[in-house]
Design a protein around this motif. Sequence first.
Motif, short mmCIF file in Angstrom:
data_model
loop_
_atom_site.label_atom_id
_atom_site.label_comp_id
_atom_site.label_asym_id
_atom_site.label_seq_id
_atom_site.Cartn_x
_atom_site.Cartn_y
_atom_site.Cartn_z
N LEU A 14 -0.42 44.27 46.02
CA LEU A 14 0.27 45.55 45.86
C LEU A 14 -0.39 46.65 46.66
O LEU A 14 0.29 47.49 47.28
N ALA A 15 -1.72 46.71 46.64
CA ALA A 15 -2.43 47.74 47.40
C ALA A 15 -2.16 47.58 48.90
O ALA A 15 -1.99 48.57 49.63
N LEU A 16 -2.11 46.34 49.37
CA LEU A 16 -1.80 46.10 50.78
C LEU A 16 -0.37 46.53 51.10
O LEU A 16 -0.13 47.19 52.12
N ALA A 17 0.58 46.17 50.24
CA ALA A 17 1.97 46.58 50.46
C ALA A 17 2.11 48.10 50.46
O ALA A 17 2.81 48.67 51.30
N GLN A 21 3.48 50.12 53.64
CA GLN A 21 4.66 50.97 53.47
C GLN A 21 4.38 52.39 53.94
O GLN A 21 5.22 53.02 54.61
N ALA A 22 3.21 52.91 53.60
CA ALA A 22 2.85 54.27 53.99
C ALA A 22 2.77 54.42 55.51
O ALA A 22 2.96 55.52 56.04
N ARG A 23 2.51 53.30 56.21
CA ARG A 23 2.39 53.34 57.67
C ARG A 23 3.68 52.90 58.37
O ARG A 23 3.69 52.70 59.58
N GLY A 24 4.75 52.72 57.59
CA GLY A 24 6.04 52.38 58.19
C GLY A 24 6.13 50.97 58.72
O GLY A 24 6.94 50.68 59.61
N ARG A 25 5.32 50.05 58.19
CA ARG A 25 5.31 48.67 58.68
C ARG A 25 6.41 47.84 57.99
O ARG A 25 6.90 48.19 56.92
N ASP A 26 6.72 46.72 58.60
CA ASP A 26 7.73 45.80 58.08
C ASP A 26 7.03 44.75 57.23
O ASP A 26 6.19 43.99 57.74
N TRP A 27 7.37 44.66 55.95
CA TRP A 27 6.69 43.73 55.04
C TRP A 27 7.64 43.32 53.92
O TRP A 27 8.62 44.00 53.64
N ARG A 28 7.33 42.21 53.28
CA ARG A 28 7.97 41.79 52.03
C ARG A 28 6.89 41.20 51.14
O ARG A 28 5.93 40.60 51.63
#
Length: 565
Positions: A14-17, A21-28
Amino acid sequence: MLDVAIIGGGLCGLALAHSLQARGRDWRLFEARERLGGRALTVRASDGTPIDLGATWFWPGTQPAITRLVADLGLSSFEQHDDGRVLHLSDPNRVPQTVALTEQLVPADDPSAPASAGAVHGGARRVAGGIGAVIEALARPLPAARLRLGHGLEAVVDHGDFVELRLRFGEASYSVNARRVVLALPPRVAAASVRFTPALAPELHAALQATPTWMATAAKAGFAYARPFWREAGHTGNAWVSHAQAMLAEVFDACGPQAGPARYPGAALAGFAALGSAQRESFSRGRELLLESQVVMLFGPDAADPALKPERFWQDWATEPHTCSPADLAEESLQAGSHPHYGEPLLAEAYWQGRLHFGGSETARQGGGYLEGALAAAGRLRGQLLAASAAGLRPQEAANEAPDRLQQAAADNERQLDRFGAWVRAERGHAMARYRERMHQALSRQDDARLTQRAVLGALESLYAAALEQLERLPLASAHLPGEPGRAALTSRVLEPLTDCADELLAEVVIFNNTSCALSNFPFEHRPSGDYLRSIRRELAAAWQVFAAAANERLLAKAGAVAAA
């Protein structure tokens, strides 16, 4: 194609996500359970009283990352109710005896925490609302569409320039392709539950299997009441039970921060099971009655008084395959009462040319197994992922301009930066020796003003100065790879191995000072106050900013020199 797939929705994942997210990266994020949090599990009584059945405490003196996170999320914390008095029940046929702890103890809950005079929990703090409040606050800004609950990973297949994830959701199986995957899972769980194609190197598989999952075979009970009757009777809520028929080995006050003589919201007790996982299974049918009986033995008949609206909760982590692996069950008796050594270097490396990463609290060097370790692992992973992107390793960034040249430059840079990272890791191992040397010199000069602050700052600044010299000599190829205005593309990658160095060194310094006979005549240094530590952290943060700016300037200068050539 998905850029980063995160497997595991515990604190690390969660901390990584949250950071990506705060840096606008693409993740799931894919979590096998139907909830987020992993081993952080907060349940609520019918009146809303929160009770932590998983991770419960943090220690600000040695765990700066979770301390900062709680504050940054706008959450409040409070000190564990604990004055050093404990009820000890050694015979089920006798009343418990009160034991007053007057010696300086290292708390069993966190052997790395500093000793605290007369306190069972060593200055531990709890989060108002439970650790679940941290999980909820981290998850709140994350798009729901990026969180896949109930999706379990079964296999990972490397296809050369992307990774295929084979997952199960209910009865359905499906695949997701991603450029990079992070397994934010306990290492043993990853080894036991995920098939890797190609197979992992034998030494890596062995490292995963050899890393115990902290508290994997533990079980915890919670008890909620209308009011804290044990406090009314003059008890702290602390209790130890050592007779052979015990259901709980340790009990503690789990009241919320507002409990008191006027109002009693959040009245609760909690405790750790005394029985092993196999024994717990055999007593499962009579567990409720046995738990109630033991609390009555400790704190009196009020514990079973219907007028106090008692509620009981139970969580057996050994029954959860997403927490407890077969290897953890097999070694249950070996791990009892001891905290494993964490920080296996192999688990902190990236594999499959940067496409496979391992996370989870047990991969951290500092705070392994605890909330602190989960955040340390998330910080390392964030640095590795962002550095790879900054170095031009993402295919779409290199597609339009000389792919072969850029990929070769990136590979050359990676080799040089790996060398730099290896040098940093070796030098970090000497940071504490630098501190001790400076402290010894100060004592020999009979200095007595802010010894710790000057010594730790000097140790860190000498490491930063050496790192800048090492960076100056580093032969980086095409350092002008795409970056942001005023910031060299490789700056994040260079800073990553040093990011948590100050926090780690300060934690080791606090432990050293607490146990140093030479500093016992300097109370201000022997047991640094919260204000003193905050002052030190401000100085260390300023030193980091100076170092980061200097490193960026050197990289920009290298980029200019290469571009001019």
